[in-house]
Write a protein that holds these residues in place. Structure first.
Motif, short mmCIF file in Angstrom:
data_model
loop_
_atom_site.label_atom_id
_atom_site.label_comp_id
_atom_site.label_asym_id
_atom_site.label_seq_id
_atom_site.Cartn_x
_atom_site.Cartn_y
_atom_site.Cartn_z
N VAL A 15 0.83 -1.21 0.00
CA VAL A 15 0.00 0.00 0.00
C VAL A 15 0.86 1.26 0.00
O VAL A 15 1.83 1.38 0.76
N LYS A 16 0.48 2.19 -0.87
CA LYS A 16 1.15 3.48 -0.96
C LYS A 16 0.09 4.58 -0.86
O LYS A 16 -1.02 4.45 -1.36
N LYS A 17 0.48 5.67 -0.19
CA LYS A 17 -0.42 6.80 -0.04
C LYS A 17 0.39 8.09 0.07
O LYS A 17 1.35 8.18 0.84
N SER A 18 0.00 9.08 -0.71
CA SER A 18 0.64 10.39 -0.66
C SER A 18 -0.40 11.48 -0.44
O SER A 18 -1.55 11.35 -0.86
N PHE A 19 0.02 12.53 0.21
CA PHE A 19 -0.75 13.76 0.29
C PHE A 19 0.06 14.82 -0.45
O PHE A 19 1.05 15.33 0.07
N GLY A 20 -0.32 15.08 -1.69
CA GLY A 20 0.48 15.98 -2.51
C GLY A 20 1.85 15.37 -2.77
O GLY A 20 1.96 14.24 -3.24
N SER A 49 -1.51 6.51 11.69
CA SER A 49 -2.95 6.78 11.62
C SER A 49 -3.47 6.69 10.18
O SER A 49 -4.58 6.21 9.94
N THR A 50 -2.66 7.14 9.23
CA THR A 50 -3.06 7.04 7.82
C THR A 50 -3.24 5.59 7.42
O THR A 50 -4.18 5.23 6.71
N HIS A 57 -10.99 2.61 4.61
CA HIS A 57 -11.21 3.53 3.48
C HIS A 57 -11.63 4.93 3.92
O HIS A 57 -12.27 5.66 3.17
N LEU A 58 -11.24 5.33 5.14
CA LEU A 58 -11.37 6.74 5.49
C LEU A 58 -10.33 7.56 4.76
O LEU A 58 -10.47 8.77 4.59
N GLU A 59 -9.26 6.89 4.34
CA GLU A 59 -8.28 7.47 3.41
C GLU A 59 -8.23 6.58 2.18
O GLU A 59 -8.28 5.35 2.29
N THR A 60 -8.18 7.19 1.01
CA THR A 60 -8.12 6.44 -0.25
C THR A 60 -6.66 6.21 -0.62
O THR A 60 -5.90 7.17 -0.78
N ILE A 61 -6.27 4.96 -0.75
CA ILE A 61 -4.86 4.67 -1.07
C ILE A 61 -4.59 4.91 -2.55
O ILE A 61 -5.49 4.87 -3.38
N ASP A 62 -3.33 5.15 -2.87
CA ASP A 62 -2.91 5.41 -4.25
C ASP A 62 -2.55 4.13 -4.99
O ASP A 62 -2.68 4.06 -6.21
#
Length: 257
Positions: A15-20, A49-50, A57-62
């Protein structure tokens, strides 16, 4: 790592996730078997937390996959209303307790606990009230049934929040720094509820800064830093004999604060 998704209650794969431009999760993989308790530790801003919020799915992963009880949570082929229905079904079996209690201030303790079973499960009010009383008793708040959140201590509010999550009879509980907003003397009353859930083999994924608590209740612990799982394993080994320098530095800092 569990090879078969069917054997894991929660499976997080690459799993990967970025904010900007900020890469918060960098290729995270972990498994949570049924009845197991996993604690996630790490410095502020490390992605803990992310990661937890991504599980429901409170945060959408990239990129990557998240599975819950054999069903993929992030299903790219589902759109709009179809995906909304899918994720709502997932969340009904995945209880989450946040750092802030998020109770409805205009509802009593038992009304907060029974709202979701009545609205989402279409449970009769009488049945829901019996269920609510059971879970309030479970968290030691039998005498607070008709009390509003403004009259409760922080520890009591968090215990109502736990009872509310349990009232949906979830298959897994996610705790995101559940005690970090509490005064030190109130932390233990919430930890005791979580310890009891651990004894009952509730599957739990816990983000915490309580090192002693994590070591006591966990089957496995993960240290996350800068979006990576730096080290994971048996809690006693990880807390007492970490192999990675970054883990050693973090734990040394936590113990001296």
């Amino acid at each position: 790592m569990i090879n078969s998704k069917e054997k894991a209650m929660v499976e997080v794969i690459n799993v990967k996730k970025s904010f900007g431009d900020v890469h918060v999760l960098k290729d995270i993989t972990l498994s949570v078997e049924k009845g197991k308790i996993i604690s996630i530790i790490g410095p502020s801003g490390s992605g803990k937390s992310t990661l937890l919020r991504s599980v429901n799915h409170l945060e959408t992963i990239d990129a990557g996959e998240i599975w819950f009880d054999g069903v993929q949570v992030n299903q790219p082929q589902l759109k709009g209303r179809a995906f909304e229905k899918h994720i709502n079904r997932i969340r009904q079996k995945m209880g989450m307790v946040f750092q802030q209690f998020n109770l409805f201030p205009h509802l009593t303790a038992i009304e907060n606990v029974t709202l979701a079973p009545i609205k989402l499960k279409k449970m009769a009010k009488k049945e829901a009230r019996e269920l609510g009383r059971y879970f309030l008793a479970k968290v030691g708040l039998t005498d607070k049934e008709v009390v509003y959140p403004s009259k409760l201590s922080g520890g009591q509010k968090q215990r109502v929040a736990i009872a509310r999550a349990l009232a949906m009879e979830p298959k897994v509980m996610l705790f995101d720094e559940a005690t970090s907003a509490l005064d030190p003397e109130l932390v233990e009353e919430v930890n005791q509820v979580m310890k009891q859930l651990a004894k009952e083999h509730m599957t739990m994924l816990i983000v915490t800064h309580e090192m002693n608590f994590a070591q006591e209740v966990s089957d496995r612990a993960l240290f996350i830093d800068e979006g990576y799982v730096v080290e994971e394993g048996d809690p006693k080994m990880l807390f007492n004999s970490p192999t990675q320098e970054r883990t050693q530095l973090f734990l040394r800092k936590m113990l001296t604060e």
